[in-house]
Scaffold this motif. Structure first.
Motif, PDB file in Angstrom:
ATOM      1  N   VAL A  59       8.854   2.040  -4.874  1.00 41.86           N
ATOM      2  CA  VAL A  59       8.013   2.045  -3.676  1.00 41.86           C
ATOM      3  C   VAL A  59       8.880   1.687  -2.468  1.00 41.86           C
ATOM      4  O   VAL A  59       9.733   0.795  -2.561  1.00 41.86           O
ATOM      5  N   HIS A 116       4.698   5.707 -13.018  1.00 41.54           N
ATOM      6  CA  HIS A 116       5.200   6.681 -12.045  1.00 41.54           C
ATOM      7  C   HIS A 116       6.678   7.019 -12.264  1.00 41.54           C
ATOM      8  O   HIS A 116       7.342   7.496 -11.347  1.00 41.54           O
ATOM      9  N   ALA A 148       6.341  -0.195   2.571  1.00 45.43           N
ATOM     10  CA  ALA A 148       4.969  -0.275   2.053  1.00 45.43           C
ATOM     11  C   ALA A 148       4.497  -1.718   1.871  1.00 45.43           C
ATOM     12  O   ALA A 148       3.303  -1.975   1.744  1.00 45.43           O
ATOM     13  N   THR A 177       0.854  -1.184   0.000  1.00 43.70           N
ATOM     14  CA  THR A 177       0.000   0.000   0.000  1.00 43.70           C
ATOM     15  C   THR A 177       0.888   1.231   0.000  1.00 43.70           C
ATOM     16  O   THR A 177       1.759   1.378   0.870  1.00 43.70           O
ATOM     17  N   ASP A 178       0.689   2.099  -0.993  1.00 40.25           N
ATOM     18  CA  ASP A 178       1.491   3.311  -1.098  1.00 40.25           C
ATOM     19  C   ASP A 178       0.573   4.484  -1.436  1.00 40.25           C
ATOM     20  O   ASP A 178      -0.269   4.384  -2.337  1.00 40.25           O
ATOM     21  N   ASP A 179       0.727   5.574  -0.719  1.00 42.89           N
ATOM     22  CA  ASP A 179      -0.146   6.733  -0.916  1.00 42.89           C
ATOM     23  C   ASP A 179      -0.072   7.276  -2.336  1.00 42.89           C
ATOM     24  O   ASP A 179      -1.089   7.694  -2.909  1.00 42.89           O
ATOM     25  N   VAL A 180       1.109   7.257  -2.933  1.00 39.95           N
ATOM     26  CA  VAL A 180       1.267   7.779  -4.289  1.00 39.95           C
ATOM     27  C   VAL A 180       0.482   6.944  -5.300  1.00 39.95           C
ATOM     28  O   VAL A 180      -0.024   7.468  -6.299  1.00 39.95           O
ATOM     29  N   TRP A 181       0.346   5.647  -4.999  1.00 34.51           N
ATOM     30  CA  TRP A 181      -0.337   4.735  -5.918  1.00 34.51           C
ATOM     31  C   TRP A 181      -1.843   4.640  -5.632  1.00 34.51           C
ATOM     32  O   TRP A 181      -2.529   3.868  -6.283  1.00 34.51           O
ATOM     33  N   GLY A 182      -2.327   5.360  -4.641  1.00 34.79           N
ATOM     34  CA  GLY A 182      -3.761   5.355  -4.374  1.00 34.79           C
ATOM     35  C   GLY A 182      -4.161   4.894  -3.006  1.00 34.79           C
ATOM     36  O   GLY A 182      -5.354   4.840  -2.692  1.00 34.79           O
ATOM     37  N   ALA A 183      -3.213   4.538  -2.156  1.00 34.26           N
ATOM     38  CA  ALA A 183      -3.468   4.157  -0.757  1.00 34.26           C
ATOM     39  C   ALA A 183      -4.433   2.985  -0.620  1.00 34.26           C
ATOM     40  O   ALA A 183      -5.163   2.873   0.362  1.00 34.26           O
ATOM     41  N   THR A 184      -4.459   2.094  -1.594  1.00 33.69           N
ATOM     42  CA  THR A 184      -5.244   0.858  -1.506  1.00 33.69           C
ATOM     43  C   THR A 184      -4.308  -0.321  -1.738  1.00 33.69           C
ATOM     44  O   THR A 184      -3.307  -0.195  -2.466  1.00 33.69           O
ATOM     45  N   ASP A 223       7.797  10.390 -11.173  1.00 36.80           N
ATOM     46  CA  ASP A 223       7.706  10.731  -9.755  1.00 36.80           C
ATOM     47  C   ASP A 223       9.081  10.612  -9.103  1.00 36.80           C
ATOM     48  O   ASP A 223      10.027  10.052  -9.675  1.00 36.80           O
TER      49      ASP A 223
END
Length: 269
Positions: free
Chosen positions: A175, A166, A179, A80-87, A169
């Motif tokens: 990542v 990404h 995460a 789970t990574d916030d940059v990728w959508g937090a799901t 980014d």
């Protein structure tokens, strides 16, 4: 008669003791296997086709809870990574800190630090490159993975939204190891079995990760179930055999008496 009865009683007590022991050991293995698996593994449902054909939408997978430091190239991880959508997402690790990941070489293969990597889990039949196979990625790319991070791709390279999306980014699409929540070990439904570690990454520094303990856990559960069933069946089976033996014992004296009477009658005649 009493001596025979004592022997039968002794065998019965020994059998009951073995039966009880089998049930007890079986319960420990059966329940212990489930408890061990519940502590180590987390079930997930695959939401998209980005990891096809390895896992498909709707598949139920078992993922071993791990620390980011245990991640190796080739692992299929849940993160789970916030940059990728937090799901929670499921992708394959193709690069770790310090690696230069690029695609594609003349054979259409992914390279890690200049070494071509064969990826048998990909479906490379949809297009044609120089060697008659589709490239490992429809678009070329190159990225250097920062220390403490990983580079992730989906196995369905044509549609997967992964590190390639990404690249602009910070960290070039990588990542953080922190995460990572788990490593996918097996497809539980449909029952496709264990997900093998790609041997193509084994020759690279760090090698591949060791298989999780799922086979041992399943073995303990199966052996425990067999012991419980066998131990529980001993009592009814032994009782039935005992009744048959007692019935046969009563029949033999009657037959013997009838035989002696027939012989006596023959001598009289």
């Amino acid at each position: 008669m009493s001596g025979t009865g004592n022997k039968q009683d002794g065998r019965g007590r020994f059998g009951a003791m073995v039966s009880g022991l089998a049930v007890a050991v079986g319960c420990v293995l059966f329940l212990g296997g489930f408890a061990w698996a519940a502590v180590v593994y987390q079930p997930y449902t695959i939401p998209t086709d980005s990891m096809s054909p390895t896992v498909r939408p709707g598949d139920r997978v078992l993922a071993e809870r791990i620390d980011g430091s245990e991640v190796r190239r080739g692992d299929v991880v849940v993160f789970t990574d916030d940059v990728w959508g937090a799901t929670p997402m499921v992708k394959r690790v193709v690069g770790v800190g310090g690696d230069k990941v690029a695609c594609c070489d003349k054979g259409g293969r992914l390279t890690v630090n200049g070494t071509p990597v064969d990826e048998p889990y990909l479906d490379r039949s949809s297009a044609v490159s120089g060697d008659g196979k589709a490239p490992a990625s429809p678009e070329g790319f190159s990225a250097t993975v920062p220390r403490g991070k990983i580079f992730l791709l989906g196995d369905e390279r044509a549609t997967s939204l992964d590190s390639r999306v990404h690249l602009q980014d910070a960290g070039q699409g990588s990542v953080p190891l922190s995460a990572v929540q788990a490593r996918v070990d097996a497809v539980a439904w449909p029952m496709d079995g264990m997900i093998e570690r790609p041997s193509s990454f084994a020759a690279l520094p760090g090698g591949v990760s060791a298989p999780g303990p799922l086979p041992l856990q399943l073995g303990a559960i199966v052996v425990g179930a067999v012991l419980i069933v066998c131990g529980a069946l001993y009592g009814p089976v032994a009782a039935r055999l005992g009744r048959r033996g007692a019935s046969a014992g009563r029949t033999r004296p009657v037959a013997a008496r009838l035989g002696r009477r027939g012989a006596s009658a023959g001598r009289t005649r």
